[in-house]
Design a protein around this motif. Structure first.
Motif, PDB file in Angstrom:
ATOM      1  N   LEU A 119       0.797  -1.221   0.000  1.00  0.00           N
ATOM      2  CA  LEU A 119       0.000   0.000   0.000  1.00  0.00           C
ATOM      3  C   LEU A 119       0.835   1.279   0.000  1.00  0.00           C
ATOM      4  N   ILE A 120       1.693   1.446   0.998  1.00  0.00           N
ATOM      5  CA  ILE A 120       2.355   2.735   1.200  1.00  0.00           C
ATOM      6  C   ILE A 120       3.456   2.984   0.177  1.00  0.00           C
ATOM      7  N   ALA A 121       4.318   1.983  -0.073  1.00  0.00           N
ATOM      8  CA  ALA A 121       5.419   2.178  -1.019  1.00  0.00           C
ATOM      9  C   ALA A 121       4.934   2.490  -2.440  1.00  0.00           C
ATOM     10  N   PRO A 122       3.899   1.803  -2.974  1.00  0.00           N
ATOM     11  CA  PRO A 122       3.394   2.193  -4.302  1.00  0.00           C
ATOM     12  C   PRO A 122       2.853   3.619  -4.340  1.00  0.00           C
ATOM     13  N   LEU A 123       2.197   4.043  -3.268  1.00  0.00           N
ATOM     14  CA  LEU A 123       1.709   5.428  -3.231  1.00  0.00           C
ATOM     15  C   LEU A 123       2.874   6.416  -3.250  1.00  0.00           C
ATOM     16  N   GLY A 124       3.911   6.114  -2.482  1.00  0.00           N
ATOM     17  CA  GLY A 124       5.080   6.991  -2.474  1.00  0.00           C
ATOM     18  C   GLY A 124       5.780   7.030  -3.813  1.00  0.00           C
ATOM     19  N   ALA A 125       5.906   5.856  -4.466  1.00  0.00           N
ATOM     20  CA  ALA A 125       6.539   5.820  -5.789  1.00  0.00           C
ATOM     21  C   ALA A 125       5.736   6.611  -6.810  1.00  0.00           C
ATOM     22  N   ALA A 126       4.400   6.523  -6.727  1.00  0.00           N
ATOM     23  CA  ALA A 126       3.557   7.283  -7.657  1.00  0.00           C
ATOM     24  C   ALA A 126       3.696   8.784  -7.426  1.00  0.00           C
ATOM     25  N   GLN A 127       3.775   9.199  -6.163  1.00  0.00           N
ATOM     26  CA  GLN A 127       3.920  10.618  -5.868  1.00  0.00           C
ATOM     27  C   GLN A 127       5.273  11.146  -6.329  1.00  0.00           C
ATOM     28  N   SER A 128       6.336  10.362  -6.142  1.00  0.00           N
ATOM     29  CA  SER A 128       7.663  10.802  -6.589  1.00  0.00           C
ATOM     30  C   SER A 128       7.723  10.884  -8.109  1.00  0.00           C
ATOM     31  N   SER A 129       7.086   9.936  -8.805  1.00  0.00           N
ATOM     32  CA  SER A 129       7.054   9.987 -10.267  1.00  0.00           C
ATOM     33  C   SER A 129       6.277  11.206 -10.755  1.00  0.00           C
ATOM     34  N   GLY A 254       5.022   2.243  -9.121  1.00  0.00           N
ATOM     35  CA  GLY A 254       4.050   3.227  -8.669  1.00  0.00           C
ATOM     36  C   GLY A 254       2.609   2.811  -8.898  1.00  0.00           C
ATOM     37  N   LYS A 255       2.383   1.652  -9.491  1.00  0.00           N
ATOM     38  CA  LYS A 255       1.014   1.200  -9.737  1.00  0.00           C
ATOM     39  C   LYS A 255       0.413   0.636  -8.453  1.00  0.00           C
ATOM     40  N   PRO A 256      -0.862   0.929  -8.168  1.00  0.00           N
ATOM     41  CA  PRO A 256      -1.510   0.339  -6.983  1.00  0.00           C
ATOM     42  C   PRO A 256      -1.579  -1.180  -7.101  1.00  0.00           C
ATOM     43  N   THR A 257      -1.578  -1.834  -5.958  1.00  0.00           N
ATOM     44  CA  THR A 257      -1.622  -3.299  -5.947  1.00  0.00           C
ATOM     45  C   THR A 257      -2.912  -3.819  -6.567  1.00  0.00           C
ATOM     46  N   VAL A 258      -4.017  -3.102  -6.382  1.00  0.00           N
ATOM     47  CA  VAL A 258      -5.290  -3.520  -6.978  1.00  0.00           C
ATOM     48  C   VAL A 258      -5.188  -3.532  -8.497  1.00  0.00           C
ATOM     49  N   GLU A 259      -4.500  -2.552  -9.055  1.00  0.00           N
ATOM     50  CA  GLU A 259      -4.313  -2.505 -10.501  1.00  0.00           C
ATOM     51  C   GLU A 259      -3.435  -3.660 -10.982  1.00  0.00           C
ATOM     52  N   LEU A 260      -2.435  -4.023 -10.205  1.00  0.00           N
ATOM     53  CA  LEU A 260      -1.584  -5.155 -10.585  1.00  0.00           C
ATOM     54  C   LEU A 260      -2.367  -6.467 -10.550  1.00  0.00           C
ATOM     55  N   ILE A 266       3.299  -9.055 -18.104  1.00  0.00           N
ATOM     56  CA  ILE A 266       4.366  -9.803 -17.438  1.00  0.00           C
ATOM     57  C   ILE A 266       5.015  -8.970 -16.336  1.00  0.00           C
ATOM     58  N   ALA A 267       5.313  -7.708 -16.643  1.00  0.00           N
ATOM     59  CA  ALA A 267       5.964  -6.840 -15.653  1.00  0.00           C
ATOM     60  C   ALA A 267       5.072  -6.627 -14.439  1.00  0.00           C
ATOM     61  N   ASP A 268       3.759  -6.496 -14.663  1.00  0.00           N
ATOM     62  CA  ASP A 268       2.835  -6.289 -13.549  1.00  0.00           C
ATOM     63  C   ASP A 268       2.717  -7.539 -12.684  1.00  0.00           C
ATOM     64  N   VAL A 269       2.676  -8.704 -13.315  1.00  0.00           N
ATOM     65  CA  VAL A 269       2.594  -9.956 -12.554  1.00  0.00           C
ATOM     66  C   VAL A 269       3.856 -10.153 -11.716  1.00  0.00           C
ATOM     67  N   ALA A 270       5.007  -9.865 -12.308  1.00  0.00           N
ATOM     68  CA  ALA A 270       6.263  -9.993 -11.571  1.00  0.00           C
ATOM     69  C   ALA A 270       6.314  -9.019 -10.394  1.00  0.00           C
ATOM     70  N   ALA A 271       5.856  -7.782 -10.624  1.00  0.00           N
ATOM     71  CA  ALA A 271       5.848  -6.794  -9.548  1.00  0.00           C
ATOM     72  C   ALA A 271       4.890  -7.192  -8.428  1.00  0.00           C
ATOM     73  N   LEU A 272       3.736  -7.756  -8.794  1.00  0.00           N
ATOM     74  CA  LEU A 272       2.763  -8.189  -7.790  1.00  0.00           C
ATOM     75  C   LEU A 272       3.337  -9.275  -6.892  1.00  0.00           C
TER      76      LEU A 272
END
Length: 373
Positions: A119-129, A254-260, A266-272
């Motif tokens: 939850l928190i790290a993806p939100l932070g990555a999205a804000q920094s991007s 930076g993508k939310p976990t729900v979106e993943l 492939i990249a999204d599955v690996a990140a999830l």
């Protein structure tokens, strides 16, 4: 319950101390590295600290498991050296019960890592991007200063913009000059003039392009007649990012976990599965640290610190390689989870292996005596 509270408090205190020390070291190193990028104009200096703070949860999700691992080694190492573990064993605390006690603070850290990772790290990555992609914070080829000639770090490129709109980052009267070599190896000069230009960001890849409009490009060797002149309405050039730079993190982080969860890329599955696997490492490394902390007064509490740290690094490297294999070859997520199974088997063998081996030898000895009788 008193023993559980005593062990839990000791482990968590060591974990917090180690994690804070590691965080200061890693944060300072990254800050100095990114500060060098700001010094050469790759990013705006005024957004450097906010971007680093937004990425702090991403640091913590990797630091906390290591902090717990080293915290258990230090806490239990002290108990072994001061013979407190001998007293606990004499009072009936078996290795299985000690492992259960150890898993209590490990589950607390596991829940915190899961919260950070999912939850928190993806939100932070999205804000920094979002900060890095803001046109007002990414002006020109390298945050050009209006009315100044600037040289890009690591290249022969000289850039100039007469004016830069602070709201949109659109540059007027752009000049670029770069030394290069022709196809036959001769040195040549490329000079570009454009009426206006701006930074354009690819929404899919996050790559930055310098887009120039209504201009000319001159290519050749000064003083020679064989030069080329090209007119363009729109001209785009990829802006290379420094290796390991602040923009080098994958956009998928930076993508939310729900979106993943809803994606089949492939990249999204690996990140999830990477996000799901980070909390799983916590109880596994806790049991490994428990087993490796066994020592005595002669050997000291730090005797196994170096090999234990090397084993933890091997764990992380194998996980990172498994994620890379998934992203590059589209492999099954089992590539990642079999690393966890391997180290789980190692943890259980370290915890119960010696006891099983003693029981086996005892039974074999009894059978030999009965056979001899």
């Amino acid at each position: 319950m008193k023993i559980l509270g005593y062990l839990t408090r000791d482990i968590l205190l060591h974990t917090v101390a180690v994690s804070f020390t590691l965080l200061v070291i890693i944060f300072s190193g990254r800050f100095v590295k990114y500060l060098a990028e700001a010094a050469v104009g790759n990013i705006a200096a005024d957004i450097l600290l906010p971007v680093m703070l937004f990425r702090l949860p991403g640091f913590l999700e990797l630091i906390l498991p290591l902090g717990l691992f080293l915290g258990i080694l230090m806490a239990y190492g002290r108990l072994y050296v001061e013979s407190e573990m001998v007293v606990l064993s004499a009072c009936g605390v078996s290795p299985s019960r000690l492992a259960a006690y150890t898993l209590v603070p490990a589950l607390v850290i596991m829940a915190l890592v899961a919260l950070l990772s999912l939850l928190i790290a993806p939100l932070g990555a999205a804000q920094s991007s979002a900060l890095l992609d803001d046109p007002a914070k990414s002006q020109g080829l390298q945050n050009l200063a209006a009315g100044r000639f600037q040289t890009r770090s690591g290249s022969n490129l000289v850039s100039y913009a007469q004016t830069i709109a602070p709201e949109t980052g659109i540059m007027q009267s752009v000049f670029l000059s770069q030394r290069a070599r022709s196809s036959d190896g001769r040195p040549e000069l490329m000079v570009t003039f454009a009426a206006e230009g701006e930074i354009v960001i690819n929404p899919d890849t996050g790559a930055r392009y310098l887009e120039l409009r209504d201009g000319y490009r001159y290519q050749g060797l000064p003083g020679r007649p064989d030069y080329q002149v090209a007119y363009f309405e729109t001209f785009g050039e990829l802006i290379p990012e420094p290796e390991g730079g602040i923009r080098s993190a994958a956009r998928v982080d930076g993508k939310p976990t729900v979106e993943l969860l809803a994606s089949s890329a492939i990249a999204d599955v690996a990140a999830l599965h990477w996000r799901l696997s980070l909390p799983v490492t916590v109880p596994i490394v806790a049991i490994i640290a428990l087993c490796l902390s066994r020592t005595d007064h002669r050997r000291g509490r730090y005797i196994k610190m170096a090999p234990a740290f090397a084993l933890y690094l091997l764990y992380l490297v194998l996980l990172a390689n498994a994620r890379s294999v998934m992203e590059e070859s589209g492999g099954s997520p089992f590539v990642l989870w079999r690393v966890h199974l391997l180290f789980l088997a190692l943890a259980l063998s370290l915890l119960y292996g010696s006891g099983v081996w003693r029981k086996l030898r005892f039974r074999l000895a009894n059978r030999s005596r009965h056979a001899a009788a």
